[in-house]
Write an enzyme that holds these catalytic residues in place. Structure first.
Site, mmCIF file in Angstrom:
data_model
loop_
_atom_site.group_PDB
_atom_site.id
_atom_site.type_symbol
_atom_site.label_atom_id
_atom_site.label_comp_id
_atom_site.label_asym_id
_atom_site.label_seq_id
_atom_site.Cartn_x
_atom_site.Cartn_y
_atom_site.Cartn_z
ATOM 1 N N GLU A 69 0.871 -1.183 0.000
ATOM 2 C CA GLU A 69 0.000 0.000 0.000
ATOM 3 C C GLU A 69 0.905 1.229 0.000
ATOM 4 O O GLU A 69 2.125 1.116 0.136
ATOM 5 C CB GLU A 69 -0.932 -0.016 1.219
ATOM 6 C CG GLU A 69 -2.015 -1.079 1.082
ATOM 7 C CD GLU A 69 -2.973 -1.152 2.264
ATOM 8 O OE1 GLU A 69 -4.167 -1.254 2.026
ATOM 9 O OE2 GLU A 69 -2.515 -1.118 3.413
ATOM 10 N N HIS A 124 -9.365 9.268 2.943
ATOM 11 C CA HIS A 124 -8.900 8.196 2.054
ATOM 12 C C HIS A 124 -9.137 8.671 0.626
ATOM 13 O O HIS A 124 -10.211 9.189 0.311
ATOM 14 C CB HIS A 124 -9.673 6.901 2.329
ATOM 15 C CG HIS A 124 -8.977 5.682 1.799
ATOM 16 N ND1 HIS A 124 -8.821 5.455 0.460
ATOM 17 C CD2 HIS A 124 -8.390 4.633 2.425
ATOM 18 C CE1 HIS A 124 -8.168 4.305 0.291
ATOM 19 N NE2 HIS A 124 -7.887 3.800 1.467
ATOM 20 N N ARG A 140 -1.230 9.099 1.594
ATOM 21 C CA ARG A 140 -2.664 9.352 1.371
ATOM 22 C C ARG A 140 -3.039 10.818 1.275
ATOM 23 O O ARG A 140 -3.898 11.188 0.486
ATOM 24 C CB ARG A 140 -3.459 8.760 2.539
ATOM 25 C CG ARG A 140 -3.683 7.333 2.338
ATOM 26 C CD ARG A 140 -4.634 6.782 3.342
ATOM 27 N NE ARG A 140 -4.554 5.353 3.157
ATOM 28 C CZ ARG A 140 -5.042 4.461 3.982
ATOM 29 N NH1 ARG A 140 -5.656 4.859 5.078
ATOM 30 N NH2 ARG A 140 -4.923 3.199 3.733
ATOM 31 N N HIS A 189 -11.741 9.265 6.610
ATOM 32 C CA HIS A 189 -11.467 7.842 6.829
ATOM 33 C C HIS A 189 -10.954 7.532 8.229
ATOM 34 O O HIS A 189 -11.344 6.539 8.832
ATOM 35 C CB HIS A 189 -10.434 7.406 5.793
ATOM 36 C CG HIS A 189 -10.088 5.945 5.827
ATOM 37 N ND1 HIS A 189 -11.025 4.961 5.605
ATOM 38 C CD2 HIS A 189 -8.910 5.295 6.048
ATOM 39 C CE1 HIS A 189 -10.444 3.762 5.684
ATOM 40 N NE2 HIS A 189 -9.170 3.940 5.970
ATOM 41 N N ARG A 221 -1.584 8.965 8.653
ATOM 42 C CA ARG A 221 -1.343 7.554 8.992
ATOM 43 C C ARG A 221 -0.864 6.748 7.787
ATOM 44 O O ARG A 221 -1.438 6.840 6.700
ATOM 45 C CB ARG A 221 -2.638 6.943 9.523
ATOM 46 C CG ARG A 221 -2.530 5.496 9.895
ATOM 47 C CD ARG A 221 -3.827 5.026 10.488
ATOM 48 N NE ARG A 221 -4.889 5.051 9.523
ATOM 49 C CZ ARG A 221 -5.323 3.992 8.835
ATOM 50 N NH1 ARG A 221 -4.770 2.811 9.045
ATOM 51 N NH2 ARG A 221 -6.306 4.100 7.979
HETATM 52 P P1 FAD Z 1 -13.862 0.145 16.064
HETATM 53 O O1 FAD Z 1 -13.495 -1.104 15.407
HETATM 54 O O2 FAD Z 1 -14.506 1.189 15.224
HETATM 55 O O3 FAD Z 1 -14.842 -0.200 17.257
HETATM 56 C C1 FAD Z 1 -15.459 0.827 17.999
HETATM 57 C C2 FAD Z 1 -16.501 0.207 18.886
HETATM 58 O O4 FAD Z 1 -17.023 1.166 19.806
HETATM 59 C C3 FAD Z 1 -17.702 -0.339 18.132
HETATM 60 O O5 FAD Z 1 -18.032 -1.570 18.718
HETATM 61 C C4 FAD Z 1 -18.805 0.704 18.401
HETATM 62 O O6 FAD Z 1 -20.103 0.193 18.308
HETATM 63 C C5 FAD Z 1 -18.449 1.073 19.837
HETATM 64 N N1 FAD Z 1 -18.959 2.372 20.320
HETATM 65 C C6 FAD Z 1 -18.810 3.592 19.784
HETATM 66 N N2 FAD Z 1 -19.386 4.514 20.583
HETATM 67 C C7 FAD Z 1 -19.912 3.852 21.645
HETATM 68 C C8 FAD Z 1 -20.641 4.246 22.810
HETATM 69 N N3 FAD Z 1 -20.958 5.521 23.076
HETATM 70 N N4 FAD Z 1 -21.024 3.277 23.681
HETATM 71 C C9 FAD Z 1 -20.756 1.968 23.460
HETATM 72 N N5 FAD Z 1 -20.060 1.543 22.370
HETATM 73 C C10 FAD Z 1 -19.644 2.482 21.486
HETATM 74 N N6 FAD Z 1 -7.033 -0.169 9.160
HETATM 75 C C11 FAD Z 1 -6.037 -1.029 8.875
HETATM 76 O O7 FAD Z 1 -5.062 -1.130 9.645
HETATM 77 N N7 FAD Z 1 -6.107 -1.818 7.779
HETATM 78 C C12 FAD Z 1 -7.152 -1.767 6.903
HETATM 79 O O8 FAD Z 1 -7.187 -2.500 5.933
HETATM 80 C C13 FAD Z 1 -8.203 -0.859 7.174
HETATM 81 N N8 FAD Z 1 -9.260 -0.761 6.334
HETATM 82 C C14 FAD Z 1 -10.308 0.042 6.686
HETATM 83 C C15 FAD Z 1 -11.443 0.064 5.885
HETATM 84 C C16 FAD Z 1 -12.549 0.817 6.245
HETATM 85 C C17 FAD Z 1 -13.771 0.822 5.380
HETATM 86 C C18 FAD Z 1 -12.514 1.574 7.442
HETATM 87 C C19 FAD Z 1 -13.694 2.391 7.859
HETATM 88 C C20 FAD Z 1 -11.372 1.576 8.230
HETATM 89 C C21 FAD Z 1 -10.266 0.813 7.863
HETATM 90 N N9 FAD Z 1 -9.121 0.787 8.652
HETATM 91 C C22 FAD Z 1 -8.110 -0.071 8.348
HETATM 92 C C23 FAD Z 1 -9.084 1.513 9.922
HETATM 93 C C24 FAD Z 1 -9.397 0.536 11.055
HETATM 94 O O9 FAD Z 1 -10.382 -0.370 10.624
HETATM 95 C C25 FAD Z 1 -9.896 1.239 12.307
HETATM 96 O O10 FAD Z 1 -9.106 2.335 12.612
HETATM 97 C C26 FAD Z 1 -9.847 0.277 13.492
HETATM 98 O O11 FAD Z 1 -10.529 -0.908 13.160
HETATM 99 C C27 FAD Z 1 -10.451 0.910 14.722
HETATM 100 O O12 FAD Z 1 -10.571 -0.082 15.715
HETATM 101 P P2 FAD Z 1 -11.157 0.319 17.134
HETATM 102 O O13 FAD Z 1 -11.186 -0.915 17.946
HETATM 103 O O14 FAD Z 1 -10.449 1.488 17.657
HETATM 104 O O15 FAD Z 1 -12.643 0.837 16.807
HETATM 105 C C1 SIN Z 2 -7.436 0.287 2.671
HETATM 106 O O1 SIN Z 2 -7.634 -0.913 2.482
HETATM 107 O O2 SIN Z 2 -7.160 1.112 1.801
HETATM 108 C C2 SIN Z 2 -7.539 0.789 4.062
HETATM 109 C C3 SIN Z 2 -6.264 0.572 4.718
HETATM 110 C C4 SIN Z 2 -6.161 1.447 5.914
HETATM 111 O O3 SIN Z 2 -7.001 2.315 6.144
HETATM 112 O O4 SIN Z 2 -5.180 1.274 6.636
#
Ligand code: FAD
Ligand code: SIN
Length: 520
Positions: free
Chosen positions: A116, A244, A290, A351, A386
């Protein structure tokens, strides 16, 4: 009143990992999540491209260097080194060996690595283009199998409880700022529970929904940022919102992500006329960092008066495309685009939040007994922008480290040594909330943030945003105080607060770095 050792708010990679590690250390763990199941609403389950592991001739130094450079050289080096050293080790121990996530393999049974933007080697492992789903499902299964983890779903955290804000003993206000749990709204019962905890972890994810166009799920509305702000925690780097470059452009719909790994595997950004343009903006072309690619696309769209640009991967074998990107292929096809035959229309979309609640290497915030991990936190790893596929890794590392350090502290100190104050009971109000108000207020937040605090910022635009959002906040607080509680009204209040926090960070930082780009 409910009591637990470790209260975790959010069930993505950060929350679930922390729950598992703390449960294995012997703590009584409670994980609260907004959705009807652990996997619902977490951005983790939407992750496509993959997670950093290690490539040939890779090293923690090389990875550190790539992350630091992508972050415009303002990242926090101790945190970056921490991630680059522990990250690949935890991917192997925790995701591959312990949880058994089935990452894709090459015909000779090696882990398949992809590329990437701004990575100097191929080091990202993946499960086709559904990496996050594979990880999140294994995590959720493992969490549900732990007898000492309670899962409270359909439950929205409203506010963190602190000694100074919520204790009924006035003298507690003189104690150092300390978190003692959270008010939790049970959506189906319409009731608020008071949860007291020895340690609390915020793992609520990001805030992409503050912007008109985003790749993020509905739950990414900045709840954790707003709660931390109200509790008085230190917030950091919130101006660095990563856009993104390539979200699918079709109608007015949601902005489905077209993974950066499509470019990593040879996809090229082109104009409608078929001409590639990225080489004009950066020597790395379509695989530049990005922020550079997103701004280049924005500029191209403005200069050529086009609603989007295109991503072309038709030079690859159609069968290979269908196998490698089954999710993206199916989504594009569902809106009438066959990516094996025609370029995909794409636009930038909000993103990722590089900033958040400031934490140290063990997830400690500036408030005692409150930790944060994952996208809601700011470890300093990402600096101003990032590097792709670092955020799942960051959630994993800080999820594990936060839980280990919280467990160690609770067990060493002894459970009976924790002070729990009497807490003010929740005061219920009963005014019905007009959904039209909530809908319109969200539109105001989203348009204001997109147009005035988006990819390209000016003082004038941001000052305009400040007047709009301040006025809106006054209105929202007024009806929140009287409203019959719902997840929607909690979210709107948080969305407005989080938008203001991003806006103030952006206004105050006069220098352009990475994702924060001012033209004045
Ligand atoms: P999340 O996985 O978002 O979880 C947050 C949790 O908090 C959820 O369960 C939600 O319901 C809960 N929540 C929120 N507010 C409250 C509240 N008030 N009370 C109770 N629960 C609450 N990163 C990579 O490294 N590689 C990738 O390939 C990649 N692809 C991506 C593709 C997409 C489409 C997106 C959107 C993001 C991508 N990212 C990627 C970024 C990455 O997915 C996220 O940054 C990461 O998963 C965040 O994890 P987290 O545990 O912090 O939060
Ligand atoms: C992607 O697959 O382009 C998302 C990867 C990332 O947000 O780290």
């Amino acid at each position: 009143m409910e009591k637990t050792d470790f209260l975790i708010i959010g069930s993505g990679i950060a929350g679930c990992t922390a729950a598992l590690v703390a449960a294995e250390a012997g703590l009584d763990v409670t994980i609260v999540t907004k959705g009807p199941a652990l996997t619902e609403g977490a951005a983790t389950a939407w992750a496509q491209g993959g997670i950093i592991y290690k490539g040939e001739s890779d090293s923690p130094e090389l990875l550190t260097n790539d992350i630091y450079r992508a972050g415009a050289e303002i990242g926090h080096l101790p945190a970056i080194r921490h991630l680059a050293t522990l990250g690949p080790q935890y991917v192997e121990e925790f995701l591959i060996n312990k949880l058994g996530v089935q990452f894709d393999r090459t015909p000779n049974d090696m882990l398949d690595t992809t590329e990437e933007g701004a990575h100097s080697v191929r080091r990202i492992i993946h499960v086709a283009d559904l990496t996050g789903k594979a990880i999140e499902e294994r995590l959720a299964e493992a969490v549900l199998a732990k007898p000492n983890v309670r899962v409270v779903h359909d439950a929205t955290a409203i506010d963190l409880l602190t000694l100074s804000h919520h204790s009924e003993r006035p003298n507690d206000a003189y104690e150092p700022p300390t978190c003692v749990g959270a008010y939790i709204f049970l959506q189906k019962e319409g009731r608020v529970e008071t949860w007291l905890a020895r340690e609390t972890l915020l793992a609520t994810g990001g805030l992409g929904q503050l912007f008109l166009h985003t790749t993020n799920p509905k739950s990414a509305r900045g709840d954790g940022i707003a709660m931390a702000y109200r509790a008085g925690a230190r917030l950091l780097n919130l101006e660095y919102i990563q856009f993104h470059p390539t979200a699918l452009y079709y109608g007015d719909g949601e902005r489905f992500l077209i993974s950066e790994s499509v470019r990593g595997e040879g996809g090229v950004l082109i104009r409608r006329t078929g001409q590639s343009f990225m080489e004009k903006y950066h020597p790395l072309g379509s695989l530049a960092p990005r922020d550079v690619v997103a701004r280049a696309i924005h500029t191209e769209m403005l200069e050529n008066q086009e609603p989007c640009v295109y991503l072309d991967i038709t030079m690859k074998d159609p069968d290979w495309i269908r196998r490698r990107f089954p999710n993206i292929y199916a989504k594009c096809l569902s809106v009438g685009i066959d990516m094996t035959k025609q370029p995909i229309p794409v636009v930038p979309a909000a993103h990722y939040s590089c900033g958040g609640v400031a934490v140290d290497l063990e997830g400690r915030t500036s408030i005692q007994r409150l930790r944060a991990a994952g996208e809601v936190s700011c470890t300093g790893v990402h600096g101003a922008n990032r590097l792709a596929s670092t955020s799942l890794l960051e959630g994993l590392v800080w999820g594990i480290e936060s839980a280990r350090s919280a467990s160690r502290e609770i067990l060493e100190r002894g459970r009976d040594r924790y002070y729990f104050p009497p807490i003010e009971p929740w005061r219920y109000e009963n005014e019905p909330v007009d959904p039209a108000l909530i809908f319109q207020d969200w539109l105001t937040i989203k348009y204001t943030m997109w147009n005035y605090v988006g990819l390209i910022r000016t003082t004038k635009r941001m000052k305009r945003a400040r007047s709009i959002l301040r006025e809106l906040q006054t209105e929202i607080e007024y009806f929140y105080e009287r409203a019959r509680l719902s997840d929607d009204i909690i979210g709107l209040r948080n969305g407005c607060q989080a938008a203001l926090a991003v806006l103030f960070a952006a206004l105050e930082n006069r220098k352009s770095f990475g994702a924060h780009y001012r033209v004045d």
